[in-house]
Write a protein that holds these residues in place. Structure first.
Motif, PDB file in Angstrom:
ATOM      1  N   ALA A  82     -29.912  16.206-105.490  1.00 38.97           N
ATOM      2  CA  ALA A  82     -30.190  15.816-104.105  1.00 38.97           C
ATOM      3  C   ALA A  82     -30.403  17.092-103.311  1.00 38.97           C
ATOM      4  O   ALA A  82     -29.460  17.653-102.761  1.00 38.97           O
ATOM      5  CB  ALA A  82     -29.035  15.011-103.532  1.00 38.97           C
ATOM      6  N   LEU A  83     -31.629  17.556-103.289  1.00 41.67           N
ATOM      7  CA  LEU A  83     -31.915  18.831-102.651  1.00 41.67           C
ATOM      8  C   LEU A  83     -32.646  18.622-101.331  1.00 41.67           C
ATOM      9  O   LEU A  83     -33.368  17.641-101.153  1.00 41.67           O
ATOM     10  CB  LEU A  83     -32.761  19.705-103.579  1.00 41.67           C
ATOM     11  CG  LEU A  83     -32.104  20.046-104.922  1.00 41.67           C
ATOM     12  CD1 LEU A  83     -33.052  20.870-105.783  1.00 41.67           C
ATOM     13  CD2 LEU A  83     -30.784  20.774-104.721  1.00 41.67           C
ATOM     14  N   LEU A 106     -29.613  23.089 -99.919  1.00 34.63           N
ATOM     15  CA  LEU A 106     -30.539  23.151 -98.787  1.00 34.63           C
ATOM     16  C   LEU A 106     -31.502  24.317 -99.045  1.00 34.63           C
ATOM     17  O   LEU A 106     -31.350  25.404 -98.480  1.00 34.63           O
ATOM     18  CB  LEU A 106     -29.768  23.349 -97.473  1.00 34.63           C
ATOM     19  CG  LEU A 106     -28.797  22.229 -97.095  1.00 34.63           C
ATOM     20  CD1 LEU A 106     -27.954  22.628 -95.884  1.00 34.63           C
ATOM     21  CD2 LEU A 106     -29.547  20.921 -96.821  1.00 34.63           C
ATOM     22  N   PRO A 107     -32.508  24.096 -99.896  1.00 31.86           N
ATOM     23  CA  PRO A 107     -33.398  25.190-100.300  1.00 31.86           C
ATOM     24  C   PRO A 107     -34.544  25.469 -99.333  1.00 31.86           C
ATOM     25  O   PRO A 107     -35.445  26.250 -99.661  1.00 31.86           O
ATOM     26  CB  PRO A 107     -33.937  24.696-101.647  1.00 31.86           C
ATOM     27  CG  PRO A 107     -34.007  23.213-101.475  1.00 31.86           C
ATOM     28  CD  PRO A 107     -32.802  22.850-100.633  1.00 31.86           C
ATOM     29  N   GLU A 108     -34.525  24.875 -98.162  1.00 33.33           N
ATOM     30  CA  GLU A 108     -35.667  24.971 -97.250  1.00 33.33           C
ATOM     31  C   GLU A 108     -36.043  26.424 -96.942  1.00 33.33           C
ATOM     32  O   GLU A 108     -37.234  26.747 -96.813  1.00 33.33           O
ATOM     33  CB  GLU A 108     -35.368  24.221 -95.945  1.00 33.33           C
ATOM     34  CG  GLU A 108     -35.470  22.710 -96.054  1.00 33.33           C
ATOM     35  CD  GLU A 108     -34.197  22.049 -96.564  1.00 33.33           C
ATOM     36  OE1 GLU A 108     -34.124  20.814 -96.514  1.00 33.33           O
ATOM     37  OE2 GLU A 108     -33.286  22.777 -97.019  1.00 33.33           O
ATOM     38  N   LEU A 113     -39.012  27.215 -94.535  1.00 36.31           N
ATOM     39  CA  LEU A 113     -38.671  26.105 -93.646  1.00 36.31           C
ATOM     40  C   LEU A 113     -37.200  26.159 -93.264  1.00 36.31           C
ATOM     41  O   LEU A 113     -36.480  27.097 -93.620  1.00 36.31           O
ATOM     42  CB  LEU A 113     -39.005  24.775 -94.343  1.00 36.31           C
ATOM     43  CG  LEU A 113     -40.470  24.599 -94.776  1.00 36.31           C
ATOM     44  CD1 LEU A 113     -40.620  23.346 -95.628  1.00 36.31           C
ATOM     45  CD2 LEU A 113     -41.381  24.539 -93.560  1.00 36.31           C
ATOM     46  N   MET A 114     -36.727  25.152 -92.563  1.00 36.97           N
ATOM     47  CA  MET A 114     -35.330  25.038 -92.163  1.00 36.97           C
ATOM     48  C   MET A 114     -34.862  23.617 -92.435  1.00 36.97           C
ATOM     49  O   MET A 114     -35.658  22.673 -92.355  1.00 36.97           O
ATOM     50  CB  MET A 114     -35.187  25.363 -90.669  1.00 36.97           C
ATOM     51  CG  MET A 114     -33.756  25.426 -90.172  1.00 36.97           C
ATOM     52  SD  MET A 114     -33.665  25.830 -88.411  1.00 36.97           S
ATOM     53  CE  MET A 114     -34.097  24.251 -87.666  1.00 36.97           C
ATOM     54  N   GLU A 134     -23.439  30.146 -96.546  1.00 39.57           N
ATOM     55  CA  GLU A 134     -23.984  30.564 -97.841  1.00 39.57           C
ATOM     56  C   GLU A 134     -24.933  29.512 -98.401  1.00 39.57           C
ATOM     57  O   GLU A 134     -26.015  29.828 -98.911  1.00 39.57           O
ATOM     58  CB  GLU A 134     -22.854  30.833 -98.832  1.00 39.57           C
ATOM     59  CG  GLU A 134     -23.353  31.295-100.199  1.00 39.57           C
ATOM     60  CD  GLU A 134     -22.224  31.672-101.150  1.00 39.57           C
ATOM     61  OE1 GLU A 134     -22.494  31.794-102.358  1.00 39.57           O
ATOM     62  OE2 GLU A 134     -21.078  31.843-100.688  1.00 39.57           O
ATOM     63  N   LEU A 135     -24.534  28.251 -98.299  1.00 37.64           N
ATOM     64  CA  LEU A 135     -25.383  27.166 -98.805  1.00 37.64           C
ATOM     65  C   LEU A 135     -26.718  27.139 -98.068  1.00 37.64           C
ATOM     66  O   LEU A 135     -27.787  27.015 -98.681  1.00 37.64           O
ATOM     67  CB  LEU A 135     -24.656  25.830 -98.642  1.00 37.64           C
ATOM     68  CG  LEU A 135     -25.301  24.605 -99.294  1.00 37.64           C
ATOM     69  CD1 LEU A 135     -25.200  24.688-100.812  1.00 37.64           C
ATOM     70  CD2 LEU A 135     -24.634  23.323 -98.798  1.00 37.64           C
ATOM     71  N   ALA A 136     -26.663  27.274 -96.738  1.00 36.47           N
ATOM     72  CA  ALA A 136     -27.872  27.145 -95.927  1.00 36.47           C
ATOM     73  C   ALA A 136     -28.741  28.395 -95.947  1.00 36.47           C
ATOM     74  O   ALA A 136     -29.971  28.291 -95.879  1.00 36.47           O
ATOM     75  CB  ALA A 136     -27.490  26.806 -94.489  1.00 36.47           C
ATOM     76  N   LEU A 137     -28.130  29.575 -96.037  1.00 34.04           N
ATOM     77  CA  LEU A 137     -28.891  30.818 -95.926  1.00 34.04           C
ATOM     78  C   LEU A 137     -29.432  31.320 -97.257  1.00 34.04           C
ATOM     79  O   LEU A 137     -30.462  32.000 -97.288  1.00 34.04           O
ATOM     80  CB  LEU A 137     -28.026  31.904 -95.276  1.00 34.04           C
ATOM     81  CG  LEU A 137     -27.593  31.628 -93.829  1.00 34.04           C
ATOM     82  CD1 LEU A 137     -26.655  32.718 -93.339  1.00 34.04           C
ATOM     83  CD2 LEU A 137     -28.796  31.500 -92.911  1.00 34.04           C
ATOM     84  N   THR A 138     -28.737  30.998 -98.361  1.00 35.47           N
ATOM     85  CA  THR A 138     -29.253  31.416 -99.669  1.00 35.47           C
ATOM     86  C   THR A 138     -30.200  30.384-100.268  1.00 35.47           C
ATOM     87  O   THR A 138     -31.054  30.719-101.080  1.00 35.47           O
ATOM     88  CB  THR A 138     -28.109  31.650-100.673  1.00 35.47           C
ATOM     89  OG1 THR A 138     -27.457  30.399-100.959  1.00 35.47           O
ATOM     90  CG2 THR A 138     -27.102  32.656-100.147  1.00 35.47           C
ATOM     91  N   GLY A 139     -30.030  29.129 -99.895  1.00 37.57           N
ATOM     92  CA  GLY A 139     -30.829  28.063-100.488  1.00 37.57           C
ATOM     93  C   GLY A 139     -30.416  27.726-101.908  1.00 37.57           C
ATOM     94  O   GLY A 139     -31.097  26.946-102.581  1.00 37.57           O
TER      95      GLY A 139
END
Length: 237
Positions: A82-83, A106-108, A113-114, A134-139
């Motif tokens: 579920a990405l 959250l690979p945006e 993207l964001m 970390e999850l949001a900024l590294t993807g």
């Protein structure tokens, strides 16, 4: 991969609205078919110039779900990866159960993207700030065991059993008084961002909710069933 195009958005939004309007529906479980829960937005549709929103209900947001608040409790049964938008569906759900092999992420940012379908709004509310960052900024993805350890999900299910586990959890919710469950969910959301649990605003909301609960037939049925040593028969009113 259950990528979200306009048809998915319209149909999922309509299904959620129908479930909310049905007094016999006391919990909602969202799952996917195949090896993915949701691969996020349908990038092929977007690349072809197609829109993936619902023009009749823009207020429901991505997939007809992430801004579509319902008082009925929702559970994400994550059967596979579920990405991106898939994780945002999980974040928008009240509870979540993951297959042991499922991954979130959250690979945006890796695509320029964001995570704008609620990802950057909700993730730091549901994880410690630095873990969320970390999850949001590294993807980079997060596996099921890590998601459970940080409290992002409620259960990790053995392979192939996620829907069964989620439905069991839904059944435990559905066994309770519907009015009390609805008011409890709304209070959890309404007071989540208030600065203090000791001052007036939270308690004013609490008093209003309790008045609605006490006026319900369910509030009379619960003590009566207890006194008569039987299972309650909830009316949802």
């Amino acid at each position: 991969m259950n990528a979200v195009d306009r048809a998915v958005t319209q149909q999922l939004g309509a299904a959620l609205a129908a479930a909310e309007a049905d007094p016999d529906v006391r919990a909602i479980v969202l799952t996917g078919t195949g090896r993915a829960f949701c691969a996020g937005a349908d990038l092929k549709a977007i690349a072809a110039g197609e829109r993936i929103d619902d023009p009749e209900h823009p207020e429901r947001g991505f997939a007809g779900y992430v801004q579509h608040f319902v008082t009925t409790p929702t559970i994400a049964a994550v059967n596979g990866f579920a990405l991106g938008g898939g994780t945002e569906l999980v974040l928008a759900s009240d509870l979540a159960v993951l297959d042991e092999a499922a991954t979130l992420g959250l690979p945006e940012v890796r695509r320029g993207l964001m995570a704008a379908a609620g990802g950057v709004i909700r993730v730091q509310r549901q994880l410690p700030w630095k873990v969320a960052a970390e999850l949001a900024l590294t993807g980079e993805p997060m596996d099921a065991a890590t998601a459970l350890r940080w409290g992002l999900v409620n259960r990790v299910a053995p392979a192939g059993t996620v829907l069964e586990v989620a439905l069991e959890l839904a059944g435990r919710i559905a066994a309770n008084a519907p009015v009390a469950v609805r008011e409890t969910k709304q209070m959890l959301h309404r007071t989540a961002t208030l600065d203090s649990a000791w001052e007036g605003p939270a308690w004013d909301l609490n008093a209003d909710a309790m008045r609605r609960v006490l006026r319900s037939e369910d509030a009379r049925e619960g003590p009566r069933a207890f006194a008569q040593k039987r299972e309650p028969r909830w009316s949802g009113r």
